[in-house]
Design an enzyme around this catalytic site. Structure first.
Site, PDB file in Angstrom:
ATOM      1  N   LYS A 157       0.808  -1.229   0.000  1.00  0.00           N
ATOM      2  CA  LYS A 157       0.000   0.000   0.000  1.00  0.00           C
ATOM      3  C   LYS A 157       0.837   1.274   0.000  1.00  0.00           C
ATOM      4  O   LYS A 157       0.315   2.344  -0.290  1.00  0.00           O
ATOM      5  CB  LYS A 157      -0.978  -0.013   1.186  1.00  0.00           C
ATOM      6  CG  LYS A 157      -2.017  -1.104   1.030  1.00  0.00           C
ATOM      7  CD  LYS A 157      -3.270  -0.885   1.817  1.00  0.00           C
ATOM      8  CE  LYS A 157      -4.311  -1.904   1.374  1.00  0.00           C
ATOM      9  NZ  LYS A 157      -5.599  -1.758   1.972  1.00  0.00           N
ATOM     10  N   LYS A 217      -4.646  -9.877  -5.791  1.00  0.00           N
ATOM     11  CA  LYS A 217      -5.936 -10.236  -5.185  1.00  0.00           C
ATOM     12  C   LYS A 217      -7.041  -9.240  -5.543  1.00  0.00           C
ATOM     13  O   LYS A 217      -6.766  -8.063  -5.790  1.00  0.00           O
ATOM     14  CB  LYS A 217      -5.788 -10.358  -3.665  1.00  0.00           C
ATOM     15  CG  LYS A 217      -5.728  -9.058  -2.930  1.00  0.00           C
ATOM     16  CD  LYS A 217      -5.856  -9.280  -1.428  1.00  0.00           C
ATOM     17  CE  LYS A 217      -6.016  -7.926  -0.755  1.00  0.00           C
ATOM     18  NZ  LYS A 217      -7.118  -7.794   0.127  1.00  0.00           N
ATOM     19  N   LYS A 272     -11.053  -3.980  -2.937  1.00  0.00           N
ATOM     20  CA  LYS A 272     -11.973  -2.835  -3.016  1.00  0.00           C
ATOM     21  C   LYS A 272     -11.300  -1.617  -3.637  1.00  0.00           C
ATOM     22  O   LYS A 272     -11.919  -0.837  -4.313  1.00  0.00           O
ATOM     23  CB  LYS A 272     -12.402  -2.398  -1.605  1.00  0.00           C
ATOM     24  CG  LYS A 272     -13.319  -3.315  -0.877  1.00  0.00           C
ATOM     25  CD  LYS A 272     -13.706  -2.631   0.436  1.00  0.00           C
ATOM     26  CE  LYS A 272     -13.795  -3.626   1.557  1.00  0.00           C
ATOM     27  NZ  LYS A 272     -12.519  -3.857   2.246  1.00  0.00           N
TER      28      LYS A 272
HETATM   29  N1  AQP Z   1      -9.383 -11.171  -2.714  1.00  0.00           N
HETATM   30  C1  AQP Z   1      -9.662 -11.716  -1.556  1.00  0.00           C
HETATM   31  N2  AQP Z   1      -9.788 -13.066  -1.447  1.00  0.00           N
HETATM   32  C2  AQP Z   1     -10.092 -13.644  -0.264  1.00  0.00           C
HETATM   33  N3  AQP Z   1     -10.293 -12.937   0.871  1.00  0.00           N
HETATM   34  C3  AQP Z   1     -10.184 -11.594   0.805  1.00  0.00           C
HETATM   35  N4  AQP Z   1     -10.311 -10.621   1.719  1.00  0.00           N
HETATM   36  C4  AQP Z   1     -10.109  -9.420   1.147  1.00  0.00           C
HETATM   37  N5  AQP Z   1      -9.833  -9.585  -0.145  1.00  0.00           N
HETATM   38  C5  AQP Z   1      -9.870 -10.923  -0.405  1.00  0.00           C
HETATM   39  C6  AQP Z   1     -10.635 -10.871   3.114  1.00  0.00           C
HETATM   40  O1  AQP Z   1     -11.723 -10.033   3.465  1.00  0.00           O
HETATM   41  C7  AQP Z   1     -11.555  -9.629   4.818  1.00  0.00           C
HETATM   42  C8  AQP Z   1     -11.653  -8.162   4.950  1.00  0.00           C
HETATM   43  O2  AQP Z   1     -10.660  -7.465   4.281  1.00  0.00           O
HETATM   44  P1  AQP Z   1     -10.514  -5.910   4.529  1.00  0.00           P
HETATM   45  O3  AQP Z   1     -11.543  -5.153   3.800  1.00  0.00           O
HETATM   46  O4  AQP Z   1     -10.459  -5.596   5.953  1.00  0.00           O
HETATM   47  O5  AQP Z   1      -9.108  -5.596   3.970  1.00  0.00           O
HETATM   48  P2  AQP Z   1      -8.413  -6.072   2.711  1.00  0.00           P
HETATM   49  O6  AQP Z   1      -7.923  -7.464   2.869  1.00  0.00           O
HETATM   50  O7  AQP Z   1      -7.364  -5.031   2.458  1.00  0.00           O
HETATM   51  O8  AQP Z   1      -9.555  -6.069   1.617  1.00  0.00           O
HETATM   52  P3  AQP Z   1      -9.620  -5.230   0.340  1.00  0.00           P
HETATM   53  O9  AQP Z   1     -10.856  -5.532  -0.379  1.00  0.00           O
HETATM   54  O10 AQP Z   1      -8.362  -5.393  -0.453  1.00  0.00           O
HETATM   55  O11 AQP Z   1      -9.743  -3.757   0.900  1.00  0.00           O
HETATM   56  P4  AQP Z   1      -8.898  -2.487   0.611  1.00  0.00           P
HETATM   57  O12 AQP Z   1      -8.823  -2.402  -0.885  1.00  0.00           O
HETATM   58  O13 AQP Z   1      -9.679  -1.359   1.219  1.00  0.00           O
HETATM   59  O14 AQP Z   1      -7.579  -2.683   1.254  1.00  0.00           O
HETATM   60  C9  AQP Z   1     -10.216 -10.179   5.293  1.00  0.00           C
HETATM   61  O15 AQP Z   1     -10.452 -11.373   6.011  1.00  0.00           O
HETATM   62  C10 AQP Z   1      -9.495 -10.459   4.018  1.00  0.00           C
HETATM   63  O16 AQP Z   1      -8.551 -11.504   4.155  1.00  0.00           O
END
Ligand code: AQP
Length: 330
Positions: free
Chosen positions: A112, A196, A199
């Site tokens: 990030k 991955k 969001k």
């Molecule tokens: N691509 C993914 N595959 C499987 N699990 C996922 N998780 C996120 N992306 C995937 C799981 O969802 C939970 C919450 O994640 P989060 O929103 O707290 O943070 P993150 O992992 O950083 O998710 P994002 O979507 O990528 O958010 P942003 O873009 O805002 O950083 C966790 O259990 C994560 O493992």
């Protein structure tokens, strides 16, 4: 119930299929045999700038998403992280048990902050894993169901808990276990099977969002990146198809090898068209349920207030115990 579970998601945008398959899907089965607490981690979300009105709306949409996916408010607590002040308070104490070097090694931080100078990276992004450790350790959970990308953060949480317990010769914290799904622990982006689904991906074509209507889902799946060749099969040399087949398999409960048989002699087009319908079929009732909760703000308030009360009750006991152990207060 002696088994307790804690997990959470950032309201940094609309939830996506990866959040569901990697995290929420596990919650639904585990909540039956655990005292469960599901957090909406809004303090984490502000490590990236958020529009206040949008953030507030997202917090409520994430709560509605949890409920729509099957979190049972009679059995499980749903609460917002910032409503339980012990999270921020414990994070400070835990930050004194965390080494700079450990935080520098976190791959999420590296990803990030990539390409940014020190003047553009806020300290909250750096200490994010400490707050996550506090989120978890406050509740002394035995299980923390999360996707694969959170493995390193869970490991750090375990180290912090052990370090604190060892230093004070106490058993203040339960050393938590991450629970990762055997399949779907890392759903990849539709536009890039090497990263991955996320969001905050730069393109909307990366993810299936909880707010995508049927036509948008069809368009995104149609445009999803595929591998060379034309056989609908999974394998190391086919990361894109493996990802799409995994999604199909997890949403239908069918084995990948079984799905592959349906497409012998057919091409990617046929497979993608049917995968889109599988996703639409899963998403449509979730969206209806989300709407039902969002159209009834009073009910959502009641659910969140009850969850907050339960979370506060548990968290405050742990925080008091920590302060006493450390010798804080008068
Ligand atoms: N691509 C993914 N595959 C499987 N699990 C996922 N998780 C996120 N992306 C995937 C799981 O969802 C939970 C919450 O994640 P989060 O929103 O707290 O943070 P993150 O992992 O950083 O998710 P994002 O979507 O990528 O958010 P942003 O873009 O805002 O950083 C966790 O259990 C994560 O493992």
């Amino acid at each position: 119930m002696s088994k307790r579970l804690l997990s959470g998601i950032q309201p940094s945008g609309e939830l996506h299929l990866g959040n569901y398959l990697g995290a929420i899907k596990q919650w639904i089965s585990l909540q039956q045999v655990h005292e469960s607490l599901f957090c909406i981690v809004d303090l984490h979300a502000i490590t990236a700038r958020q529009d206040p009105k949008k953030l507030h709306e997202n917090i409520r949409r994430v709560a509605a998403s949890y409920l729509a996916c099957g979190v049972d408010p009679q059995e499980s607590a749903i609460f917002v992280q910032s409503s339980v002040s012990a999270h921020a308070e414990l994070a400070w104490v835990l930050s004194t048990f965390t080494q700079m070097g450990e935080l520098e090694r976190m791959t999420q931080f590296k990803d990030k902050s990539k390409g940014k100078g020190a003047g553009q990276i806020n300290a909250g992004l750096f200490t994010y894993p400490v707050l996550m450790a506090a989120d978890i350790l406050l509740y002394k959970p035995t299980a923390v169901p999360v996707g694969d990308d959170q493995k390193q953060h869970i490991e750090l949480t375990r180290n912090i808990a052990e370090r604190f317990n060892n230093y004070y010769k106490t058993e203040t914290f339960v050393v938590p276990e991450g629970v990762f799904p055997s399949s779907g622990a890392r759903i990849m982006g539709l536009d890039d099977p090497t990263a991955k689904m996320s969001k905050s991906a730069p393109s909307d074509l990366n993810f299936i969002s909880f707010s995508d209507d049927a036509d948008v889902v069809r368009k995104k799946v149609k445009k999803a990146v595929t591998d060379s060749g034309s056989d609908v099969t999974a394998g190391d040399d086919k990361p894109a198809l493996t990802n799409l087949l995994t999604i199909y398999s997890l949403l239908t409960g069918r084995e990948v090898s079984d799905i592959e048989k349906d497409y012998v002699g057919k091409g990617y087009g046929d497979f993608k068209a049917e995968l889109a319908e599988v996703i639409v079929e899963w998403l449509a009732p979730v969206q209806l349920e989300m709407k039902r909760y969002l159209d009834d703000p009073a009910q959502l308030d009641i659910i969140l207030a009850a969850g907050t009360e339960q979370a506060n009750r548990i968290a405050q006991v742990t925080l008091d115990e920590v302060y006493k152990t450390v010798g804080l207060g008068y």
